[in-house]
Design an enzyme around this catalytic site. Sequence first.
Site, short mmCIF file in Angstrom:
data_model
loop_
_atom_site.label_atom_id
_atom_site.label_comp_id
_atom_site.label_asym_id
_atom_site.label_seq_id
_atom_site.Cartn_x
_atom_site.Cartn_y
_atom_site.Cartn_z
N GLN A 155 0.86 -1.19 0.00
CA GLN A 155 0.00 0.00 0.00
C GLN A 155 0.89 1.23 0.00
O GLN A 155 1.34 1.71 1.03
CB GLN A 155 -0.93 0.00 1.22
CG GLN A 155 -2.07 1.01 1.14
CD GLN A 155 -1.79 2.30 1.88
OE1 GLN A 155 -1.86 2.33 3.11
NE2 GLN A 155 -1.51 3.38 1.17
N ASP A 266 -1.46 10.13 -3.88
CA ASP A 266 -0.36 10.29 -2.94
C ASP A 266 0.69 11.23 -3.54
O ASP A 266 1.25 10.95 -4.60
CB ASP A 266 0.26 8.91 -2.68
CG ASP A 266 1.30 8.90 -1.58
OD1 ASP A 266 1.81 9.98 -1.22
OD2 ASP A 266 1.62 7.81 -1.08
N GLY A 292 -5.57 9.00 -0.89
CA GLY A 292 -4.24 9.53 -0.68
C GLY A 292 -3.23 8.55 -0.11
O GLY A 292 -3.33 7.34 -0.28
N HIS A 293 -2.25 9.10 0.61
CA HIS A 293 -1.08 8.39 1.11
C HIS A 293 -1.45 7.25 2.06
O HIS A 293 -0.89 6.16 1.98
CB HIS A 293 -0.18 9.40 1.81
CG HIS A 293 1.14 8.88 2.28
ND1 HIS A 293 2.11 8.42 1.44
CD2 HIS A 293 1.65 8.77 3.54
CE1 HIS A 293 3.17 8.04 2.14
NE2 HIS A 293 2.92 8.24 3.42
N PHE A 294 -2.37 7.51 2.97
CA PHE A 294 -2.82 6.50 3.94
C PHE A 294 -4.17 5.94 3.47
O PHE A 294 -5.22 6.26 4.02
CB PHE A 294 -2.92 7.11 5.34
CG PHE A 294 -1.59 7.41 5.97
CD1 PHE A 294 -0.83 6.40 6.54
CD2 PHE A 294 -1.08 8.69 5.97
CE1 PHE A 294 0.40 6.66 7.13
CE2 PHE A 294 0.15 8.97 6.55
CZ PHE A 294 0.90 7.96 7.13
#
Length: 316
Positions: A155, A266, A292-294
């Site tokens: 991920q 991201d 996004g990133h998380f």
Amino acid sequence: MKNFIITLSIVLFSFSLLGQTAAENNKTNTNNLKYKTTTVDGVTIAYREAGNANNPTIVLLHGFPASSYQYRKVLNQLADEYHLIAPDYPGFGNSDFPDPENYTYTFDNIATTINSFLEQQHIDSYAIMIQDYGAPIGFRLATAHPERITAIINQNGNAYEEGLGEAWAGIKKLWKNRTPQTEEALLPAFSLDGLKWQYTHGVRDTETVDPDTYNLDFYRLSRPKAHAVNLDLFYDYQNNVKLYPKWQQYLRDNQPPLLIVWGKNDAFFPESGAEAFKKDVKNIDYNIYDTGHFALEEDGDAIIKKIRGFMRKLNK
């Protein structure tokens, strides 16, 4: 009438038993998650563990600025089928924050600590779930002991230069010339607003992001020497980039089962980083999410469903 009452009583009693069993199962699942600590080479490592240790193991490796808390949904939802273990790195989460005079904050050294932690737990066959900093930790584990890695769940864990997004501009300046000025330019990343941005940038709905994530991170990054330690890790990240060819060779040689569950918005690791894995791994379960990133914050349920299906295929 009498027979009807008896039948109804049996039905109601059966539903009562089913409800009691469901409640007990829910209680078991809730209580299954344990918050543990152990000492590795003098450093207390905190970790979350869930599931039956006789089931296939997934080691959950967190990113920056996070901790094992980022995997809370995975731990809660997959413990029924898998053994899950999520350590906090030294200086992160609830693990010790040793003084930098006593502990070298590099990715090499953190990976050594996590490898020792896993060996101490007698975990020698496992899948890894990697995100952000979890990638350089995980790929060091994989290249050191390829025989131990059963699969990779990725991920937003990068291993290609084309996967470094625009958000790396300031850190690349630090790599080129580390000065008080290039360090100071990065300090906003440690502010509450900066940390919140890392969790909320690129998501569809910011209300899906648990505010405890960035508030906990801000608390930990407010400790004495925390900025200096994390600047050291920002600077050391360039050594991960130098290892990308080695990690790519590992992928080509070993062809580990690979699940991609990537947030395409991201700013640090855009979708180009996910695409790059297709060059070296023949069979990829490839999934991109509009977040996004998380990605687990917004699309956790969908991602966990993918993980469950991916792991089930491995263990048939």
